[in-house]
Design a protein around this motif. Sequence first.
Motif, PDB file in Angstrom:
ATOM      1  N   PRO A   1       0.773  -1.274  -0.047  1.00 43.17           N
ATOM      2  CA  PRO A   1       0.037  -0.189   0.003  1.00 43.17           C
ATOM      3  C   PRO A   1       0.925   1.247  -0.178  1.00 43.17           C
ATOM      4  N   GLU A   2       2.062   1.237   0.683  1.00 44.97           N
ATOM      5  CA  GLU A   2       2.911   2.522   0.594  1.00 44.97           C
ATOM      6  C   GLU A   2       3.517   2.889  -0.763  1.00 44.97           C
TER       7      GLU A   2
ATOM      8  N   ILE B   1      -5.106   2.830  -4.877  1.00 42.46           N
ATOM      9  CA  ILE B   1      -5.579   2.070  -3.667  1.00 42.46           C
ATOM     10  C   ILE B   1      -7.241   2.011  -3.703  1.00 42.46           C
TER      11      ILE B   1
ATOM     12  N   SER C   1      -3.082  -2.143   6.357  1.00 40.59           N
ATOM     13  CA  SER C   1      -2.491  -0.972   5.846  1.00 40.59           C
ATOM     14  C   SER C   1      -3.293  -0.417   4.639  1.00 40.59           C
TER      15      SER C   1
ATOM     16  N   LYS D   1      -5.136   3.181   4.569  1.00 41.53           N
ATOM     17  CA  LYS D   1      -4.494   4.062   3.448  1.00 41.53           C
ATOM     18  C   LYS D   1      -6.102   4.614   2.836  1.00 41.53           C
TER      19      LYS D   1
ATOM     20  N   THR E   1      -7.175   8.021   4.084  1.00 40.79           N
ATOM     21  CA  THR E   1      -6.798   9.362   4.115  1.00 40.79           C
ATOM     22  C   THR E   1      -7.523  10.093   3.062  1.00 40.79           C
TER      23      THR E   1
ATOM     24  N   TYR F   1      -2.260   9.613   8.228  1.00 43.60           N
ATOM     25  CA  TYR F   1      -1.654   8.476   8.262  1.00 43.60           C
ATOM     26  C   TYR F   1      -0.050   8.604   8.852  1.00 43.60           C
TER      27      TYR F   1
END
Length: 320
Positions: free
Chosen positions: A19-20, A27, A57, A61, A64, A85
Amino acid sequence: MDMVGFSELSVNPFSVKTPENLTPQEIVDLFVPYPEYKNLQLSGHQFLHGHRGSGKSMMLKMMTPEAQCITRSCSVSNLPFYGAYLSIKTTEINATEYVRIENEPSGYILSEHVLTTKLLGALFLSVKQHCSELWALNEDNVSLFYKGIFSKRLSYVGWEDDIPLGNETLDVVRFIEVIDSLQAETVRYIKRRAFAKDYLPYNGPLLGFQDVLLPVVDGLRRNGLIPNCPVFFLLDDSDNLTLQQTKVLNTWVSYRSTDKVSLKISTQMNYKTFSTTSGIRIEAPHDYSEINFTSVYTGSVKENYPKLVEEIVRKGGCRS
């Protein structure tokens, strides 16, 4: 083999992207909500427990501002909550140097300061990315917030503003610089402690949840610098906190300040303790609610699991 066929084969539908490393649009496109996701969007402290790769995660996410604006097709000012986050594992607060203060009573104070500055840093960085229009519309309120709330609250805990505020226009970068300098001062102290044989006193400011973080969040909201909605701090991989830091976070959970701030805390089933700094244990559902991903697949929604898998495969196929 023609170029179209080669292009199709060159995309690996089973490739792993964390996810980062996904864009907000990716996403949103890939996310398949669990039934519990709806409750996660409500005010209230909440723990998300699950093994690595279970989707924690991704859920955080999705909360956000950028992902929510896409999902809801709305502007930031119309969001029902504002999510900031913070990935604990990507910060320095779980460094081995912090173990040095674990057995000291003053360590709890410093741990709260460290966590507070990290959350404020995550919040103002998010504000810089998503709330520029609100700051432009409420330009006169920025200096009022800085003088009347931000700098005043920091001065209460030992901070001295070495840059007098004149007639220049303030922007969010100034706030980020202040938080960054506080973090840097703490990191320098922690690293010096690692080499010191004797006790080394800390002489810098000491920020706290109730005396700084909550008033700053409330001040941002009242001055129109963030949406008029609850702020959710999305704390990912909280197993990486030290024992003292974990107890400080649990103490914040025990305050139940859910009308202004909610803590959404993910763990990989190795959360160190549910005790507070005073030794009292936080309990569900009085202090928080929780999602346990190990039971989501086989628990109350077991009959819906095939549908969940079907939706995941469908979205993955559309992406490839």
